[in-house]
Motif scaffolding. Structure first.
Motif, PDB file in Angstrom:
ATOM      1  N   ILE A 216       0.878  -1.189   0.000  1.00 39.67           N
ATOM      2  CA  ILE A 216       0.000   0.000   0.000  1.00 39.67           C
ATOM      3  C   ILE A 216       0.907   1.228   0.000  1.00 39.67           C
ATOM      4  CG2 ILE A 216      -1.882   1.179   1.176  1.00 39.67           C
ATOM      5  CD1 ILE A 216      -2.547  -1.453   2.578  1.00 39.67           C
ATOM      6  N   ASP A 217       0.587   2.217  -0.880  1.00 44.95           N
ATOM      7  CA  ASP A 217       1.393   3.435  -1.022  1.00 44.95           C
ATOM      8  C   ASP A 217       0.469   4.642  -0.849  1.00 44.95           C
ATOM      9  OD1 ASP A 217       3.072   5.499  -1.693  1.00 44.95           O
ATOM     10  OD2 ASP A 217       3.941   4.473  -3.419  1.00 44.95           O
ATOM     11  N   SER A 218       0.859   5.571   0.030  1.00 45.70           N
ATOM     12  CA  SER A 218       0.020   6.747   0.284  1.00 45.70           C
ATOM     13  C   SER A 218      -0.083   7.648  -0.935  1.00 45.70           C
ATOM     14  CB  SER A 218       0.584   7.538   1.474  1.00 45.70           C
ATOM     15  OG  SER A 218       1.896   8.008   1.172  1.00 45.70           O
ATOM     16  N   ALA A 219       0.884   7.603  -1.825  1.00 47.57           N
ATOM     17  CA  ALA A 219       0.867   8.467  -3.005  1.00 47.57           C
ATOM     18  C   ALA A 219       0.065   7.863  -4.144  1.00 47.57           C
ATOM     19  CB  ALA A 219       2.299   8.748  -3.477  1.00 47.57           C
ATOM     20  N   LEU A 253      -8.144  -0.013   2.655  1.00 37.41           N
ATOM     21  CA  LEU A 253      -7.548   1.293   2.915  1.00 37.41           C
ATOM     22  C   LEU A 253      -8.675   2.273   3.270  1.00 37.41           C
ATOM     23  CD1 LEU A 253      -5.130   3.211   2.938  1.00 37.41           C
ATOM     24  CD2 LEU A 253      -5.438   3.524   0.470  1.00 37.41           C
ATOM     25  N   VAL A 254      -8.627   2.798   4.498  1.00 38.71           N
ATOM     26  CA  VAL A 254      -9.665   3.720   4.971  1.00 38.71           C
ATOM     27  C   VAL A 254      -9.307   5.162   4.639  1.00 38.71           C
ATOM     28  CG1 VAL A 254     -10.923   4.533   7.003  1.00 38.71           C
ATOM     29  CG2 VAL A 254     -10.300   2.108   6.794  1.00 38.71           C
ATOM     30  N   GLN A 255      -8.062   5.526   4.841  1.00 45.65           N
ATOM     31  CA  GLN A 255      -7.646   6.901   4.614  1.00 45.65           C
ATOM     32  C   GLN A 255      -6.222   6.915   4.103  1.00 45.65           C
ATOM     33  OE1 GLN A 255      -8.060   9.417   8.049  1.00 45.65           O
ATOM     34  NE2 GLN A 255      -6.835  11.097   7.183  1.00 45.65           N
ATOM     35  N   GLN A 265       1.662  16.034   6.803  1.00 43.11           N
ATOM     36  CA  GLN A 265       2.397  14.776   6.820  1.00 43.11           C
ATOM     37  C   GLN A 265       1.575  13.701   6.122  1.00 43.11           C
ATOM     38  OE1 GLN A 265       2.970  13.760  10.918  1.00 43.11           O
ATOM     39  NE2 GLN A 265       0.784  13.734  11.414  1.00 43.11           N
ATOM     40  N   SER A 266       2.257  12.629   5.601  1.00 39.11           N
ATOM     41  CA  SER A 266       1.584  11.520   4.937  1.00 39.11           C
ATOM     42  C   SER A 266       1.025  10.574   5.989  1.00 39.11           C
ATOM     43  CB  SER A 266       2.562  10.762   4.036  1.00 39.11           C
ATOM     44  OG  SER A 266       3.052  11.619   3.017  1.00 39.11           O
ATOM     45  N   GLU A 267      -0.139   9.966   5.668  1.00 35.63           N
ATOM     46  CA  GLU A 267      -0.791   9.092   6.629  1.00 35.63           C
ATOM     47  C   GLU A 267      -1.574   8.015   5.879  1.00 35.63           C
ATOM     48  OE1 GLU A 267      -3.934   9.305  10.401  1.00 35.63           O
ATOM     49  OE2 GLU A 267      -3.455  11.096   9.216  1.00 35.63           O
ATOM     50  N   LEU A 268      -1.493   6.741   6.395  1.00 36.45           N
ATOM     51  CA  LEU A 268      -2.272   5.612   5.877  1.00 36.45           C
ATOM     52  C   LEU A 268      -3.051   5.011   7.027  1.00 36.45           C
ATOM     53  CD1 LEU A 268       0.249   3.761   3.513  1.00 36.45           C
ATOM     54  CD2 LEU A 268      -1.731   5.113   2.836  1.00 36.45           C
ATOM     55  N   LYS A 269      -4.347   4.749   6.804  1.00 37.89           N
ATOM     56  CA  LYS A 269      -5.176   4.127   7.827  1.00 37.89           C
ATOM     57  C   LYS A 269      -5.898   2.946   7.169  1.00 37.89           C
ATOM     58  CE  LYS A 269      -7.420   6.775  10.617  1.00 37.89           C
ATOM     59  NZ  LYS A 269      -8.443   7.701  11.183  1.00 37.89           N
TER      60      LYS A 269
END
Length: 372
Positions: A216-219, A253-255, A265-269
């Motif tokens: 999983i990648d935030s970008a 992936l929620v967020q 800042q980058s964030e993965l939820k």
């Protein structure tokens, strides 16, 4: 009329009479020799039969005519019939044996029990004692009379010497052996007992540990997308394994927040939304797993501030004091432009990453008797 020689005639007649007498005596002697040999043969065969504990009880008649022995009567088995014929054929003077013995089951049933081993066998009568003196006769009639006369003492002796069967032996002979029941067939192995499936509830608060298969990648990843994972550890309730290790799982992936150009800042939820047990997928409600990158607000201020100081120094050198303010403004603008052209730190959850989720609501799973 011719003259007859009386002396010569007398001599011829005398010679003829003498020759006839000699011929007659020779014929009688020949008949007597045959009669004596046949009597001996009959007596020897009867004596041998009397020596056998079984054959002496059978009704066997022996007649001999010029070395040809004829056997009549009844015996119990074919073996006894063959034994009598063998005894007769092995007797001296026997030329051939005519076996007319009949096999009778009634005779076999009358077989006496064997006497004890220590009891001495009865002595067979000698031919001279067994055979009384009888007038000599010629022809087949003579042999028949001789046979019947010899058989009468043998039958009487065998009848007197045959031991009487005891009541127990008579009962044993009359009672047929018990029928042997066939062996029972081996019982078929019992069918395996199939237990019905069980319903086991996994309580809230249970930890689900999974290992990511997808990254999983935030970008690049968008909220709502689902990614493949596998259960890292089995889920156990009590002493039962409800969900085995390596079961398939799905992570949503929620967020996904990417750091801005100037701040943030980058964030993965993510959350665990389902697990597969057997052929059934069970939906889950779990807590979130969050991955947060480093904040870029401080870094931005430092970059912009550094640009302003550097610009003031350059302006002071160039404008000798007056250009310091101008240099400060110019330096700050240059720093801001550099920071605006760079991206903030992005967050990734690579493949093989181990994540843990806490179950919010209980879930009931169907488990068979051998476990899932």
């Amino acid at each position: 009329m011719p003259r007859v020689n009386i002396p010569r005639l007398r001599f011829s007649i005398g010679f003829i009479l003498i020759a006839g007498a000699l011929l007659f005596a020779g014929c009688n002697g020949l008949k007597l020799g045959h009669s004596t040999d046949d009597k001996t043969i009959t007596t020897q065969i009867q004596a041998k039969l009397f020596d056998d504990s079984v054959l002496k009880t059978r009704d066997i008649h022996v007649a001999s005519d010029k070395g040809t022995v004829t056997l009549t009567g009844t015996v119990g088995t074919d073996l006894e019939k063959a034994a009598v014929e063998r005894i007769a054929s092995q007797t001296d003077g026997v030329m051939s044996v005519v076996n007319h013995l009949m096999v009778s089951s009634a005779a076999a049933a009358e077989t006496p029990t064997m006497p004890p081993a220590e009891t001495a066998a009865p002595q067979s009568p000698s031919p001279a004692a067994a055979e009384p003196e009888r007038p000599r006769a010629s022809g087949r009639r003579h042999h028949a009379v001789s046979s019947s006369s010899n058989e009468a003492p043998a039958k009487a002796a065998s009848a007197s010497e045959t031991p009487a069967a005891s009541p127990a032996e008579t009962t044993a002979q009359a009672t047929p052996p018990p029928a042997v029941a066939p062996a029972p067939l081996p019982a078929a192995p019992p069918a395996p007992v199939v237990k019905p499936p069980e319903q086991i509830t996994i309580p809230a608060g249970t930890i689900f540990s999974v290992r990511m298969i997808d990254s999983i990648d935030s970008a690049q990843s968008q909220p709502g997308a689902e990614f493949a994972a596998s259960l890292e550890a089995p889920v156990v309730v009590g002493d039962r394994v409800v969900i085995p290790r390596h079961s398939n799982a799905r992570v949503r992936l929620v967020q996904a927040t990417s750091a801005g150009r100037m701040s943030g800042q980058s964030e993965l939820k993510v959350e665990l939304v389902g697990v597969t047990v057997g052929d059934q997928i069970y939906p889950l409600q779990t807590g979130y797993y969050e991955e947060v990158g480093a904040s870029r607000s401080k870094r931005t201020a430092e970059t912009v501030g550094g640009g302003a100081v550097l610009g003031a120094l350059i302006g002071a050198i160039a404008g000798r004091g007056k250009g310091a303010a101008i240099g400060t403004v110019a330096g700050a603008g240059a720093g801001t432009a550099v920071e605006a052209r760079t991206h903030g730190q992005q967050v990734k959850i690579p493949s093989e990453t181990k994540l843990s989720f806490t179950l919010k609501n209980p879930v009931t799973v169907t488990v068979n008797s051998a476990g899932s």
